[in-house]
Design a protein around this motif. Structure first.
Motif, short mmCIF file in Angstrom:
data_model
loop_
_atom_site.label_atom_id
_atom_site.label_comp_id
_atom_site.label_asym_id
_atom_site.label_seq_id
_atom_site.Cartn_x
_atom_site.Cartn_y
_atom_site.Cartn_z
N THR A 79 -5.76 30.18 37.44
CA THR A 79 -5.37 31.49 37.97
C THR A 79 -6.14 31.81 39.25
O THR A 79 -5.62 32.48 40.14
CB THR A 79 -5.64 32.60 36.92
OG1 THR A 79 -7.04 32.70 36.68
CG2 THR A 79 -4.91 32.32 35.62
N VAL A 82 -4.24 29.92 41.89
CA VAL A 82 -2.98 30.61 42.17
C VAL A 82 -3.23 31.88 42.99
O VAL A 82 -2.49 32.18 43.94
CB VAL A 82 -2.26 30.96 40.85
CG1 VAL A 82 -1.07 31.88 41.12
CG2 VAL A 82 -1.78 29.68 40.16
N SER A 83 -4.29 32.60 42.64
CA SER A 83 -4.58 33.84 43.38
C SER A 83 -4.91 33.55 44.84
O SER A 83 -4.53 34.31 45.74
CB SER A 83 -5.74 34.59 42.72
OG SER A 83 -6.96 33.92 42.92
N SER A 113 1.66 39.64 45.12
CA SER A 113 0.91 38.46 44.69
C SER A 113 -0.22 38.86 43.75
O SER A 113 -0.51 38.16 42.77
CB SER A 113 0.35 37.71 45.90
OG SER A 113 -0.73 38.41 46.50
N ALA A 116 1.33 39.54 40.34
CA ALA A 116 1.71 38.30 39.67
C ALA A 116 0.48 37.60 39.12
O ALA A 116 0.49 37.07 38.00
CB ALA A 116 2.44 37.39 40.65
N ASN A 117 -0.60 37.62 39.88
CA ASN A 117 -1.83 36.99 39.43
C ASN A 117 -2.39 37.71 38.20
O ASN A 117 -2.86 37.08 37.25
CB ASN A 117 -2.86 37.01 40.56
CG ASN A 117 -4.09 36.22 40.23
OD1 ASN A 117 -4.03 35.21 39.54
ND2 ASN A 117 -5.23 36.69 40.68
N THR A 120 -0.35 36.83 35.12
CA THR A 120 -0.65 35.46 34.68
C THR A 120 -1.95 35.42 33.88
O THR A 120 -2.04 34.74 32.85
CB THR A 120 -0.76 34.53 35.89
OG1 THR A 120 0.46 34.58 36.64
CG2 THR A 120 -1.01 33.10 35.46
N LEU A 123 -1.28 36.82 30.34
CA LEU A 123 -0.51 35.91 29.49
C LEU A 123 -1.37 34.74 29.03
O LEU A 123 -1.32 34.34 27.85
CB LEU A 123 0.72 35.39 30.26
CG LEU A 123 1.81 36.44 30.53
CD1 LEU A 123 2.90 35.85 31.42
CD2 LEU A 123 2.41 36.95 29.23
N LEU A 124 -2.18 34.17 29.92
CA LEU A 124 -3.06 33.08 29.53
C LEU A 124 -4.11 33.55 28.53
O LEU A 124 -4.48 32.81 27.60
CB LEU A 124 -3.76 32.51 30.77
CG LEU A 124 -2.96 31.50 31.59
CD1 LEU A 124 -3.71 31.16 32.87
CD2 LEU A 124 -2.68 30.23 30.79
N GLY A 223 -7.36 40.84 34.77
CA GLY A 223 -5.91 40.95 34.85
C GLY A 223 -5.43 42.38 34.80
O GLY A 223 -4.56 42.79 35.57
#
Length: 348
Positions: A79, A82-83, A113, A116-117, A120, A123-124, A223
């Motif tokens: 993550t 991704v971020s 963005s 979305a990060n 994620t 969810l993880l 998150g």
């Protein structure tokens, strides 16, 4: 993306006929719509390389060592990576000039963005929490030595990556989010190292799952924070540190202002707040001077430099707005847009 109301003018118009004046103009003192030069993509790219390389190695070692803590750390690092990627994309899109229907450009790309990060991460966290609880009940054997060595290496990598990102422009929500994630990951690696040491010295295998739950808590915290902050911006909420009612009362307290309505405060993107309002002044008041004074007040006291103020003499407004409780066919606003701030006792 705009919080402007239909009563806000596009350009300045001056009409002093008969001693009456209108000032319906932008107050764009000190605007800075471009991406700051300090948001150095090179530093983000270096951090991304460090994170991505170590993450791949950590996944392999986590599988070999049978350590959920290491795998959860690797997921957290995913993550992070991704971020950083999303921050780089958002910065590039935000730098594009405004054109066509996108009158603010694509400045909210970084907000999307960040959201979305954040999603994620959440969810993880759910998946890792489930796995950790399952392993608490039936802990598998864990190679404590591999866990300790890998976690110590992860601490060094995260310190280096955090330093790189700290050199970039952290006023961006996406960049700040990546920075905070890496700091959280640093703490998670410290916890994993402690867990590996406990497994190695005492054989208490549940320590690995407990360290994973610590990582889950950090992921949920980060998150949720990102989703909340990005959600406020996407929903056109006022900046968290600004109270619109207090701003309205402050504006109407400036002579010769008699009323402020249609007050809107929102955030275009990270660090770029905007404000629009319809301001009524006394008949003898200087509309242009009032606008300049209010712009200065908003910039100095609230840090809001993107302002659009429609300033009218009160008699002009009465011809179109109507008195309190009076219905007029050509009312300025068919529907009220928030509270009306008046001189004297405030009407909220």
């Amino acid at each position: 993306m705009s919080g402007h109301d239909h009563g806000t003018a596009i350009d300045e118009s001056h009409d002093h006929a008969g001693g009456r004046g209108h000032d319906k103009g932008h107050g764009h003192a000190g605007h800075s719509h471009g991406v700051s030069a300090d948001a150095d993509r090179r530093w983000l790219a270096i951090a991304l390389g460090l994170i991505g390389t170590f993450m791949a190695v950590e996944v392999v070692i986590g599988v070999v060592a049978n350590s959920l803590a290491l795998i959860s750390d690797a997921a957290h690092m995913l993550t992070d990576a991704v971020s950083i990627v999303l921050a780089l994309i958002g910065m590039r899109l935000a730098a594009r000039p405004a054109r066509g229907g996108f009158t603010y450009g694509l400045k909210r790309a970084e907000i999307l963005s960040a959201q979305a990060n954040g999603l994620t991460l959440l969810l993880l966290a759910v998946w890792l929490a489930y796995e950790a609880v399952r392993r608490l009940a039936d802990p598998p054997p864990v190679e404590g030595g591999l866990v300790v060595v890998t976690a110590l290496a992860g601490i060094l990598v995260n310190i280096a990556a955090a330093w790189c990102i700290s050199r970039a422009n952290r006023s961006s929500l996406a960049v700040e989010g990546a920075y905070q994630h890496i700091l959280n990951d640093l703490f998670a690696f410290i916890g994993t190292a402690v867990a590996g040491l406990i497994v190695l010295t005492t054989g208490f295998r549940q320590a690995d799952a407990i360290a994973t739950l610590v990582v889950v808590v950090l992921m949920v915290k980060a998150g949720y924070g990102l989703v909340r902050e990005s959600g406020r911006i996407l929903l056109e909420a006022a900046p968290a540190h600004v109270d619109p009612d207090a701003v309205g009362d402050r504006l109407v307290g400036q002579p010769p202002v008699t009323e402020v309505h249609d007050l809107h405060i929102w955030t275009i993107t990270s660090g770029q707040a905007a404000l629009s309002a319809h301001v009524l002044v006394e008949p003898a008041g200087d509309c242009h001077a009032v606008r300049r004074d209010l712009e200065r007040l908003l910039a100095e006291e609230y840090g809001i430099t993107h302002t659009t103020l429609q300033v009218d003499h009160v008699q002009d407004a009465l011809l179109t707005v109507g008195r309190a409780g009076q219905e007029t066919p050509d009312a300025h606003c068919a529907e009220a847009h928030g509270p009306v701030h008046r001189e004297g006792p405030h009407d909220h």
